[in-house]
Design a protein around this motif. Sequence first.
Motif, PDB file in Angstrom:
ATOM      1  N   ALA A 106     -11.753   3.054 -12.631  1.00 12.52           N
ATOM      2  CA  ALA A 106     -10.674   4.042 -12.533  1.00 12.52           C
ATOM      3  C   ALA A 106     -10.238   4.267 -11.090  1.00 12.52           C
ATOM      4  O   ALA A 106      -9.085   4.602 -10.820  1.00 12.52           O
ATOM      5  N   GLN A 107     -11.160   4.080 -10.159  1.00 10.52           N
ATOM      6  CA  GLN A 107     -10.820   4.232  -8.744  1.00 10.52           C
ATOM      7  C   GLN A 107     -10.245   2.938  -8.170  1.00 10.52           C
ATOM      8  O   GLN A 107      -9.384   2.966  -7.288  1.00 10.52           O
ATOM      9  N   ALA A 108     -10.720   1.812  -8.680  1.00  8.97           N
ATOM     10  CA  ALA A 108     -10.273   0.520  -8.158  1.00  8.97           C
ATOM     11  C   ALA A 108      -8.795   0.284  -8.479  1.00  8.97           C
ATOM     12  O   ALA A 108      -8.046  -0.218  -7.641  1.00  8.97           O
ATOM     13  N   PHE A 109      -8.397   0.658  -9.710  1.00  8.46           N
ATOM     14  CA  PHE A 109      -6.979   0.543 -10.053  1.00  8.46           C
ATOM     15  C   PHE A 109      -6.447   1.932 -10.360  1.00  8.46           C
ATOM     16  O   PHE A 109      -6.591   2.447 -11.466  1.00  8.46           O
ATOM     17  N   ASN A 110      -5.839   2.524  -9.361  1.00  4.73           N
ATOM     18  CA  ASN A 110      -5.227   3.838  -9.479  1.00  4.73           C
ATOM     19  C   ASN A 110      -3.740   3.651  -9.221  1.00  4.73           C
ATOM     20  O   ASN A 110      -3.334   3.372  -8.091  1.00  4.73           O
ATOM     21  N   ILE A 111      -2.940   3.779 -10.261  1.00  5.04           N
ATOM     22  CA  ILE A 111      -1.535   3.440 -10.138  1.00  5.04           C
ATOM     23  C   ILE A 111      -0.821   4.318  -9.118  1.00  5.04           C
ATOM     24  O   ILE A 111       0.087   3.856  -8.418  1.00  5.04           O
ATOM     25  N   ALA A 112      -1.231   5.576  -8.991  1.00  6.04           N
ATOM     26  CA  ALA A 112      -0.597   6.471  -8.014  1.00  6.04           C
ATOM     27  C   ALA A 112      -0.892   6.006  -6.591  1.00  6.04           C
ATOM     28  O   ALA A 112      -0.005   5.993  -5.725  1.00  6.04           O
ATOM     29  N   GLN A 113      -2.146   5.619  -6.342  1.00 11.07           N
ATOM     30  CA  GLN A 113      -2.505   5.137  -5.013  1.00 11.07           C
ATOM     31  C   GLN A 113      -1.848   3.790  -4.717  1.00 11.07           C
ATOM     32  O   GLN A 113      -1.427   3.527  -3.579  1.00 11.07           O
ATOM     33  N   LEU A 114      -1.755   2.941  -5.747  1.00  7.41           N
ATOM     34  CA  LEU A 114      -1.092   1.657  -5.561  1.00  7.41           C
ATOM     35  C   LEU A 114       0.379   1.861  -5.215  1.00  7.41           C
ATOM     36  O   LEU A 114       0.919   1.202  -4.311  1.00  7.41           O
ATOM     37  N   GLU A 115       1.016   2.782  -5.908  1.00  8.95           N
ATOM     38  CA  GLU A 115       2.412   3.083  -5.613  1.00  8.95           C
ATOM     39  C   GLU A 115       2.578   3.566  -4.171  1.00  8.95           C
ATOM     40  O   GLU A 115       3.505   3.148  -3.467  1.00  8.95           O
ATOM     41  N   GLN A 116       1.674   4.410  -3.738  1.00 11.60           N
ATOM     42  CA  GLN A 116       1.739   4.920  -2.367  1.00 11.60           C
ATOM     43  C   GLN A 116       1.618   3.788  -1.353  1.00 11.60           C
ATOM     44  O   GLN A 116       2.371   3.719  -0.374  1.00 11.60           O
ATOM     45  N   ARG A 117       0.681   2.876  -1.584  1.00 15.39           N
ATOM     46  CA  ARG A 117       0.499   1.744  -0.667  1.00 15.39           C
ATOM     47  C   ARG A 117       1.726   0.842  -0.648  1.00 15.39           C
ATOM     48  O   ARG A 117       2.205   0.421   0.407  1.00 15.39           O
ATOM     49  N   TYR A 118       2.228   0.525  -1.843  1.00 14.96           N
ATOM     50  CA  TYR A 118       3.367  -0.379  -1.929  1.00 14.96           C
ATOM     51  C   TYR A 118       4.631   0.246  -1.354  1.00 14.96           C
ATOM     52  O   TYR A 118       5.441  -0.434  -0.710  1.00 14.96           O
ATOM     53  N   ARG A 119       4.839   1.539  -1.588  1.00 18.11           N
ATOM     54  CA  ARG A 119       6.020   2.197  -1.031  1.00 18.11           C
ATOM     55  C   ARG A 119       5.954   2.235   0.497  1.00 18.11           C
ATOM     56  O   ARG A 119       6.990   2.098   1.175  1.00 18.11           O
ATOM     57  N   ALA A 120       4.766   2.415   1.043  1.00 20.22           N
ATOM     58  CA  ALA A 120       4.611   2.395   2.499  1.00 20.22           C
ATOM     59  C   ALA A 120       4.962   1.004   3.038  1.00 20.22           C
ATOM     60  O   ALA A 120       5.623   0.863   4.080  1.00 20.22           O
ATOM     61  N   ALA A 121       4.535  -0.026   2.316  1.00 17.40           N
ATOM     62  CA  ALA A 121       4.860  -1.394   2.727  1.00 17.40           C
ATOM     63  C   ALA A 121       6.361  -1.647   2.608  1.00 17.40           C
ATOM     64  O   ALA A 121       6.961  -2.294   3.472  1.00 17.40           O
ATOM     65  N   ASP A 122       6.970  -1.139   1.552  1.00 19.75           N
ATOM     66  CA  ASP A 122       8.414  -1.289   1.385  1.00 19.75           C
ATOM     67  C   ASP A 122       9.164  -0.641   2.543  1.00 19.75           C
ATOM     68  O   ASP A 122      10.142  -1.202   3.065  1.00 19.75           O
ATOM     69  N   ALA A 123       8.704   0.547   2.948  1.00 19.60           N
ATOM     70  CA  ALA A 123       9.358   1.251   4.053  1.00 19.60           C
ATOM     71  C   ALA A 123       9.240   0.454   5.351  1.00 19.60           C
ATOM     72  O   ALA A 123      10.174   0.418   6.158  1.00 19.60           O
ATOM     73  N   ALA A 124       8.087  -0.176   5.558  1.00 15.94           N
ATOM     74  CA  ALA A 124       7.902  -0.991   6.760  1.00 15.94           C
ATOM     75  C   ALA A 124       8.868  -2.172   6.771  1.00 15.94           C
ATOM     76  O   ALA A 124       9.425  -2.533   7.814  1.00 15.94           O
ATOM     77  N   VAL A 125       9.084  -2.776   5.597  1.00 16.65           N
ATOM     78  CA  VAL A 125      10.032  -3.885   5.504  1.00 16.65           C
ATOM     79  C   VAL A 125      11.445  -3.389   5.788  1.00 16.65           C
ATOM     80  O   VAL A 125      12.224  -4.050   6.485  1.00 16.65           O
ATOM     81  N   ASP A 126      11.793  -2.227   5.250  1.00 18.71           N
ATOM     82  CA  ASP A 126      13.120  -1.662   5.501  1.00 18.71           C
ATOM     83  C   ASP A 126      13.350  -1.457   7.003  1.00 18.71           C
ATOM     84  O   ASP A 126      14.423  -1.753   7.527  1.00 18.71           O
ATOM     85  N   ARG A 127      12.328  -0.947   7.684  1.00 16.87           N
ATOM     86  CA  ARG A 127      12.460  -0.724   9.128  1.00 16.87           C
ATOM     87  C   ARG A 127      12.627  -2.053   9.867  1.00 16.87           C
ATOM     88  O   ARG A 127      13.426  -2.158  10.810  1.00 16.87           O
ATOM     89  N   GLN A 128      11.866  -3.050   9.437  1.00 13.45           N
ATOM     90  CA  GLN A 128      11.964  -4.354  10.083  1.00 13.45           C
ATOM     91  C   GLN A 128      13.357  -4.957   9.898  1.00 13.45           C
ATOM     92  O   GLN A 128      13.958  -5.472  10.843  1.00 13.45           O
ATOM     93  N   LEU A 129      13.870  -4.870   8.676  1.00 15.11           N
ATOM     94  CA  LEU A 129      15.188  -5.434   8.409  1.00 15.11           C
ATOM     95  C   LEU A 129      16.275  -4.671   9.158  1.00 15.11           C
ATOM     96  O   LEU A 129      17.246  -5.273   9.653  1.00 15.11           O
ATOM     97  N   LEU A 130      16.121  -3.333   9.250  1.00 17.25           N
ATOM     98  CA  LEU A 130      17.094  -2.541   9.994  1.00 17.25           C
ATOM     99  C   LEU A 130      17.060  -2.912  11.473  1.00 17.25           C
ATOM    100  O   LEU A 130      18.104  -3.083  12.115  1.00 17.25           O
TER     101      LEU A 130
END
Length: 374
Positions: free
Chosen positions: A256-280
């Motif tokens: 239950a801790q290894a796959f936590n969809i809320a935590q995964l979303e948080q990690r992936y959204r942070a990565a998405d934001a980093a890509v957005d900054r790089q592209l900008l």
Amino acid sequence: MTGPAWCEISAAEESLVQQLQAAVAQDVQASSSLQAFCTRSCCIRYLRARSWNVPKATKMLKETLAWRTSYKPEQIRWEDVAAEAADGKMWVLEHPDKEGRPVVLMRPRNDTSHNNEARIRHLVYTLEQASRLADEWGTGDGKMAWLVDFVGYTRKNAPPIRVALHTLHVLQNHYPERLGKAVSYIPPLIFDLMWRAVSPFIDPVTHKKLVFLNKKAAAAGALELPFVRGHAVGHLADHFDLQHLDDTLEGAVPLAQAFNIAQLEQRYRAADAAVDRQLLAQTQGVPGAAAMPAAPAAAPVPAGATAAAGLHPQGEEEAPSPGVSESSLGDERSASVATGSASVPSMRSTLEGDSGRATPAGITGAMGTLRVDA
């Protein structure tokens, strides 16, 4: 030349990198996202995938640039794949393997999707995430590891064979030199059927990266299945830190801790934001943005330098790829799929209309993803 250790190359090889940069310079200048993608290390990967043959590497890279222009993998965001990611069939772990590579964990038993196009989009998003980590961490070789948990693998959770073949097509053509190893955990006997169907499409170099793992309590040699012959057999602890794996994989972390969809979303959204900054930053021309510089005039390779570096001669005719042939993708594929520049609409025409779930296909992202290094 600064960069990770795996990017340290000879002077002759550096000249070939410059030739490749010059050959694709016009394509790359078409968009800031392509400039961010087509770095020196990217060119090195494509050259290594084609044994340092510039014409072959140019063809391969140009096809990827066309594919990225149409499919736009760098623009896929969490909200585009959240529904596919929710069942826990595939995600990037927080911690690397013992060689410093990001780990993509796949569990085919959890695959509840019936949307083939969404499956591929989720796969591409995962590959983009793992590729960025492989580059950013800088502790490995720029590659990723795959851990496929085959526990519970049955005919019912095997996707259509066309999905597996299209997966191979995307991976072998657009993510070369990204697979460090592919680990299969307790593959069942039924896996042998899929192996027979897929193994002809797997490059011999990739074959050497396949590892088959048995349960910890059993002897390594006890995993006596036909497809194991000639491949490494061992245990998870040989490749991964068990304190970072869940308890269904002999690890210390509750599932239950290894796959936590809320935590995964948080990690992936942070990565998405980093890509957005790089592209900008790339669009605005901010100094330090990751981009391939304007290609310098390629220095001529001294006579005999190619042979001395152990490189293949230039200009030879492209040999047929041992990977997925164009005809294997289906008669109804569009021209853009045939040229490696598949868009979402063309993927739809390729993937939809598959009834049933063919057993030999195995799983999308299992053996169907093993031909990453072309």
